[in-house]
Design a protein around this motif. Sequence first.
Motif, PDB file in Angstrom:
ATOM      1  N   GLU A   1       2.797   6.165  -2.940  1.00 24.20           N
ATOM      2  CA  GLU A   1       3.950   7.032  -3.169  1.00 24.20           C
ATOM      3  C   GLU A   1       4.446   7.019  -4.609  1.00 24.20           C
ATOM      4  OE1 GLU A   1       6.867   5.863  -0.258  1.00 24.20           O
ATOM      5  OE2 GLU A   1       5.715   6.722   1.388  1.00 24.20           O
TER       6      GLU A   1
ATOM      7  N   ARG B   1      -7.696   5.865  -2.382  1.00 25.72           N
ATOM      8  CA  ARG B   1      -8.014   4.963  -1.264  1.00 25.72           C
ATOM      9  C   ARG B   1      -9.026   3.913  -1.699  1.00 25.72           C
ATOM     10  NH1 ARG B   1      -9.282   9.894   2.478  1.00 25.72           N
ATOM     11  NH2 ARG B   1     -10.412  10.176   0.568  1.00 25.72           N
TER      12      ARG B   1
ATOM     13  N   GLU C   1       0.824  -1.214   0.000  1.00 23.93           N
ATOM     14  CA  GLU C   1       0.000   0.000   0.000  1.00 23.93           C
ATOM     15  C   GLU C   1       0.857   1.263   0.000  1.00 23.93           C
ATOM     16  OE1 GLU C   1      -3.656   1.883   2.655  1.00 23.93           O
ATOM     17  OE2 GLU C   1      -2.684   0.033   3.316  1.00 23.93           O
ATOM     18  N   LYS C   2       1.887   1.293   0.823  1.00 20.67           N
ATOM     19  CA  LYS C   2       2.750   2.483   0.911  1.00 20.67           C
ATOM     20  C   LYS C   2       3.361   2.806  -0.447  1.00 20.67           C
ATOM     21  CE  LYS C   2       6.546   4.307   3.751  1.00 20.67           C
ATOM     22  NZ  LYS C   2       7.451   4.835   2.753  1.00 20.67           N
ATOM     23  N   GLU C   3       3.876   1.802  -1.118  1.00 20.22           N
ATOM     24  CA  GLU C   3       4.487   2.007  -2.438  1.00 20.22           C
ATOM     25  C   GLU C   3       3.444   2.475  -3.451  1.00 20.22           C
ATOM     26  OE1 GLU C   3       7.618   2.080  -5.270  1.00 20.22           O
ATOM     27  OE2 GLU C   3       7.680   1.931  -3.093  1.00 20.22           O
TER      28      GLU C   3
ATOM     29  N   TRP D   1      -7.191   1.421  -3.910  1.00 19.96           N
ATOM     30  CA  TRP D   1      -6.434   0.443  -3.127  1.00 19.96           C
ATOM     31  C   TRP D   1      -7.365  -0.609  -2.521  1.00 19.96           C
ATOM     32  CZ3 TRP D   1      -1.925  -1.527  -3.200  1.00 19.96           C
ATOM     33  CH2 TRP D   1      -1.585  -2.453  -2.219  1.00 19.96           C
TER      34      TRP D   1
END
Length: 109
Positions: free
Chosen positions: A31, A86, A26-28, A89
């Motif tokens: 970003e 969001r 998720e972070k990748e 994701w």
Amino acid sequence: MRNDLERIKDIQEAIQKIEKYAQRGEKEFFENELIQGWILLQLQIIGEAARAISRETHHQYSNIAWRDIIDFRNLLVHEYFRVDLRIVWRIIDQEIPELKSQIQVILDS
């Protein structure tokens, strides 16, 4: 059904491409704009393929949310400024695995 089978395979291939980059986490995803763009393109492909599948196949496999898939594609293409990453994701994390299983059932039959 032959054309439908090709579109089903297109969906399967797009799912595999999404999974390849989503596995970075998720972070990748949040970003990295390139990953976002690539995954959004694959979601568009899934929607376009779903739209091209016959009504008969949609009815035969009514457990798949065809209308939602097509509607999301339309949002991505025509109202991209409203896309909430969001939600994207959540689709990747929760709905793509289910769709992958449903598509595999079709291909196995």
